[in-house]
Design a protein around this motif. Structure first.
Motif, short mmCIF file in Angstrom:
data_model
loop_
_atom_site.label_atom_id
_atom_site.label_comp_id
_atom_site.label_asym_id
_atom_site.label_seq_id
_atom_site.Cartn_x
_atom_site.Cartn_y
_atom_site.Cartn_z
N GLU A 158 29.25 -10.46 17.18
CA GLU A 158 29.98 -10.30 18.44
C GLU A 158 29.17 -10.85 19.61
O GLU A 158 29.72 -11.38 20.58
CB GLU A 158 30.28 -8.81 18.66
CG GLU A 158 31.38 -8.54 19.65
CD GLU A 158 31.40 -7.08 20.10
OE1 GLU A 158 32.48 -6.53 20.22
OE2 GLU A 158 30.30 -6.52 20.34
N TRP A 159 27.85 -10.76 19.52
CA TRP A 159 26.99 -11.22 20.61
C TRP A 159 27.02 -12.74 20.75
O TRP A 159 26.50 -13.28 21.72
CB TRP A 159 25.56 -10.71 20.39
CG TRP A 159 24.90 -11.27 19.15
CD1 TRP A 159 25.07 -10.86 17.87
CD2 TRP A 159 23.97 -12.35 19.10
NE1 TRP A 159 24.32 -11.61 17.02
CE2 TRP A 159 23.63 -12.54 17.74
CE3 TRP A 159 23.39 -13.19 20.06
CZ2 TRP A 159 22.73 -13.52 17.32
CZ3 TRP A 159 22.50 -14.17 19.63
CH2 TRP A 159 22.18 -14.32 18.28
N LEU A 160 27.65 -13.43 19.80
CA LEU A 160 27.73 -14.90 19.88
C LEU A 160 29.11 -15.38 20.27
O LEU A 160 29.44 -16.55 20.14
CB LEU A 160 27.31 -15.51 18.54
CG LEU A 160 25.81 -15.53 18.28
CD1 LEU A 160 25.53 -15.80 16.81
CD2 LEU A 160 25.12 -16.59 19.14
N LYS A 161 29.94 -14.44 20.78
CA LYS A 161 31.31 -14.85 21.05
C LYS A 161 31.41 -15.77 22.27
O LYS A 161 32.44 -16.37 22.52
CB LYS A 161 32.24 -13.64 21.20
CG LYS A 161 31.95 -12.76 22.39
CD LYS A 161 32.80 -11.49 22.35
CE LYS A 161 32.35 -10.54 23.46
NZ LYS A 161 32.96 -9.21 23.37
N GLY A 162 30.30 -15.90 23.02
CA GLY A 162 30.30 -16.86 24.12
C GLY A 162 31.00 -16.36 25.37
O GLY A 162 31.39 -17.15 26.22
N LEU B 249 23.30 -30.35 20.68
CA LEU B 249 24.21 -29.22 20.96
C LEU B 249 23.97 -28.69 22.37
O LEU B 249 24.89 -28.25 23.05
CB LEU B 249 23.99 -28.09 19.94
CG LEU B 249 24.62 -28.30 18.56
CD1 LEU B 249 24.26 -27.13 17.64
CD2 LEU B 249 26.14 -28.42 18.66
N SER B 250 22.71 -28.75 22.80
CA SER B 250 22.38 -28.31 24.15
C SER B 250 23.16 -29.15 25.17
O SER B 250 23.76 -28.62 26.11
CB SER B 250 20.88 -28.42 24.38
OG SER B 250 20.58 -28.26 25.75
N ASN C 193 34.91 -25.05 22.45
CA ASN C 193 34.46 -23.95 23.31
C ASN C 193 33.09 -23.41 22.89
O ASN C 193 32.54 -23.82 21.87
CB ASN C 193 35.52 -22.84 23.35
CG ASN C 193 35.74 -22.24 21.97
OD1 ASN C 193 34.81 -22.06 21.19
ND2 ASN C 193 37.00 -21.95 21.65
N ARG C 194 32.58 -22.50 23.70
CA ARG C 194 31.22 -21.99 23.47
C ARG C 194 31.09 -21.27 22.13
O ARG C 194 30.06 -21.35 21.47
CB ARG C 194 30.85 -21.02 24.60
CG ARG C 194 30.09 -21.69 25.69
CD ARG C 194 29.77 -20.68 26.76
NE ARG C 194 30.16 -21.20 28.04
CZ ARG C 194 30.87 -20.56 28.95
NH1 ARG C 194 31.28 -19.32 28.72
NH2 ARG C 194 31.16 -21.14 30.07
N HIS C 195 32.14 -20.57 21.75
CA HIS C 195 32.08 -19.84 20.49
C HIS C 195 31.89 -20.80 19.31
O HIS C 195 31.08 -20.56 18.41
CB HIS C 195 33.35 -19.01 20.31
CG HIS C 195 33.36 -18.19 19.05
ND1 HIS C 195 33.89 -18.65 17.88
CD2 HIS C 195 32.85 -16.97 18.79
CE1 HIS C 195 33.74 -17.73 16.94
NE2 HIS C 195 33.10 -16.70 17.46
N GLN C 196 32.60 -21.92 19.37
CA GLN C 196 32.45 -22.92 18.29
C GLN C 196 31.05 -23.52 18.27
O GLN C 196 30.49 -23.79 17.22
CB GLN C 196 33.50 -24.03 18.48
CG GLN C 196 34.92 -23.55 18.22
CD GLN C 196 35.94 -24.58 18.69
OE1 GLN C 196 35.97 -24.95 19.86
NE2 GLN C 196 36.77 -25.04 17.77
N LEU C 197 30.49 -23.72 19.46
CA LEU C 197 29.12 -24.25 19.53
C LEU C 197 28.12 -23.23 19.00
O LEU C 197 27.20 -23.58 18.26
CB LEU C 197 28.78 -24.63 20.97
CG LEU C 197 29.49 -25.86 21.53
CD1 LEU C 197 29.12 -26.08 22.97
CD2 LEU C 197 29.12 -27.10 20.70
N ASN C 198 28.32 -21.97 19.36
CA ASN C 198 27.42 -20.92 18.85
C ASN C 198 27.47 -20.87 17.33
O ASN C 198 26.45 -20.68 16.67
CB ASN C 198 27.83 -19.56 19.43
CG ASN C 198 27.40 -19.40 20.88
OD1 ASN C 198 26.61 -20.20 21.38
ND2 ASN C 198 27.92 -18.40 21.55
N GLU C 199 28.67 -21.06 16.80
CA GLU C 199 28.82 -21.06 15.35
C GLU C 199 27.94 -22.16 14.75
O GLU C 199 27.22 -21.94 13.77
CB GLU C 199 30.29 -21.31 15.02
CG GLU C 199 30.67 -20.89 13.62
CD GLU C 199 32.14 -21.12 13.35
OE1 GLU C 199 32.89 -21.46 14.29
OE2 GLU C 199 32.53 -20.99 12.18
N LEU C 200 27.96 -23.34 15.37
CA LEU C 200 27.12 -24.43 14.88
C LEU C 200 25.64 -24.09 14.98
O LEU C 200 24.87 -24.32 14.06
CB LEU C 200 27.42 -25.72 15.65
CG LEU C 200 28.65 -26.48 15.17
CD1 LEU C 200 28.93 -27.69 16.05
CD2 LEU C 200 28.45 -26.93 13.72
#
Lengths: 351, 351
Positions: free
Chosen positions: A12-16, A291-292, A307-314
């Motif tokens: 959950e903490w990576l949901k962006g 990614l940054s 979106n940010r969530h997709q980037l966090n996933e990566l």
């Protein structure tokens, strides 16, 4: 919940989302606690460690914050699964070195986790998406109280506060940290001044992938250095106040750059996106750098189809253990670079 | 036909077809001719130069190979248009330095062109797509004969052959050249050995953008060094024979690389494609390097959604004068880098 469930989702903490989530990826609070009159893990006999494990395990299994979660013995996991937990920021790299008498507790949404018999008997961690140290601290305090109030008697001195294996953690036993993304302060070469100021104010900076790692790809994990001689609230207030300023610096730098060098920034961002979408071999270091840039592109609304969530996933899934877990077998570094590129291509194409 | 027509199409020699067109972009034959008993252009008075211009102009205007083409005075063109002709490989860079008493003749398909009052009174050029030196030579010979047989009396000595302003062109006055794309010989570091061998065999190598330019982006223009003491057919046979070998070296290197390092090659090619499709600022140097990789990708059938003709179009249109002609005004180097990136993105997106 099983360990394999981790592969189907993100914590959950990576949901962006959350306050200032364009610059603050996440906030984290960690409490160090030890059982009263029981030797610290490193000094304890195997029997004592097993006893510590048994009593804390019982307390955690029973805890309302951790129900529906996972309570796993490190000994039962293979190397890939252990590293998977490290890559998820759920346990420390040190924790998995010697798996004997060690267990990890993980809440269903990965926001809360605990390590039994790391350096301290219990390390409790709460993570929140965005800039929310106080929110994380409030939950950590509630769990701490619920544990102390029921089954566990924590070592506490009226003079020193909570006693810990390493004196740098004594007192509050509290480590608060935020994960910051500061690409524009890096690009405009203001970052060193900012990090120096932060250090003078009692904070310290590390990289995205934890203790002992260099800050990479413009990600900085900032935490308090001192745990002793301050009230918990002073620590969380102090870090919130300082980080608020750093966030403003980065915001201003982004505005300046967009006003003055929009084209150069767009070029940097789109090139990064183009490489990630097309590469067939890519190291984790280069991936983080790119990614940054893409994340900055999303924040500046230059890139809109991700979106940010997709980037966090990566960010999470491109790590070695995740890649190997996806593939179902060990991979050489060369094989991982190919698999990583493939994963990124498929995630970005479907975005 | 007008000069502006050039902006809507490519010369036939850039169609990307013909023998070995995966490695040999184009073949070119150039003849140097001077009028008998008239001083060479550099030594002539203005009046003599104008007389030379008038008689050659008349002969070219009348020539069947050049009808429906263009016969233009350099003095009538602005700087951008003059450079446009250079970038199209229709006239030399030296030719446009001092535009007085100079005209260029261009056939409708750009395969044939002539410069009046360059170093020699007439420089005649024939270009062909792919590996076809003999084909280009045959046409050049026919035009040469049709000119000599009708209006023009060329300076010719039974001992020296055709007389030219610079002795290095005397004899046949023939320069034959091929434009080669040798990315794999460059990548596998065999290129220097190949170029050394070529030099020992009487050939010389230059870059894509002509005399005095470095070979860039793996493109090499190879031509004969000696024009004297050989028959025309010896010169064309010699270059055809040697280039045939170079083509085989490159073919073998490509096969080896595809067998041994397919992934690394795919990575290189797709990254280049990704950057070209996404950059917002790009220099011509970087563009050539990346186009070189993409061209290899098309040749190896790794990239299938673009063809050689489209790549050739980019090679030509990313040059400074073309960009400025498209924009309809002068552009600074920085503005060109932005315009270039924009052009590439639009061409690749629509492909």
């Amino acid at each position: 919940m099983t360990l394999d469930d981790l592969m189907n989702r993100l914590g959950e903490w990576l949901k962006g989302e959350g306050p200032n989530s364009d610059i603050v990826m996440s906030s984290r609070v960690r409490l160090a606690r030890n059982l009263n009159k029981v030797p610290f893990s490193h000094w304890a006999t195997k029997k004592q460690r097993e006893q510590t494990l048994a009593s804390i395990k019982e307390a955690l299994a029973d805890n309302e914050f951790l129900k529906d979660g996972l309570l796993i013995s490190m000994k039962e996991l293979d190397e890939i699964d252990r590293n998977l937990l490290v890559e998820r920021h759920l346990v420390s790299r040190e924790f998995i070195q010697k798996p004997d008498s060690k267990m990890a507790a993980i809440s269903a949404n990965e926001a809360i986790s605990g390590m039994i018999n790391e350096e301290d008997h219990l390390r409790l961690q709460v993570m929140k998406s965005g800039f929310n140290v106080t929110g994380a601290f409030d939950i950590a305090t509630k769990i701490d109280q619920s544990l102390a109030g029921r089954l566990l008697d924590f070592a506490f001195s009226s003079e020193w506060g909570y006693l810990t294996a390493c004196p740098t953690n004594a007192g509050t036993g509290l480590r608060a940290s935020v994960m910051l993304h500061l690409p524009t302060l890096v690009l405009t070469k203001q970052i060193n001044k900012v990090l120096q100021a932060i250090t003078r104010l009692g904070l310290t900076a590390r990289g995205f992938y934890g203790e002992g790692t260099e800050a990479s790809g413009d990600f900085f994990q900032i935490s308090n250095q001192v745990t002793l001689g301050q009230r918990e609230e002073d620590i969380t207030d102090n870090i919130e106040r300082i980080i608020k300023q750093v966030v403003e610096y980065e915001q201003n730098a982004r505005q300046m750059l967009m006003a003055q060098e929009r084209q150069r920034i767009a070029d940097r961002i789109w090139r990064a996106y183009g490489i990630l979408k097309n590469a067939y071999i890519i190291s984790s270091g280069e991936t983080i750098e790119l990614l940054s840039s893409v994340r900055l592109g999303v924040d500046l609304e230059i890139i809109k189809d991700i979106n940010r969530h997709q980037l966090n996933e990566l960010f999470i899934f491109i790590q070695p253990a995740h890649l190997q877990k996806l593939e179902g077998k060990k991979l050489s570094p060369q094989e991982r670079d190919v698999k990583r590129a493939q994963l990124i291509r498929s995630k970005l194409l479907s975005s």
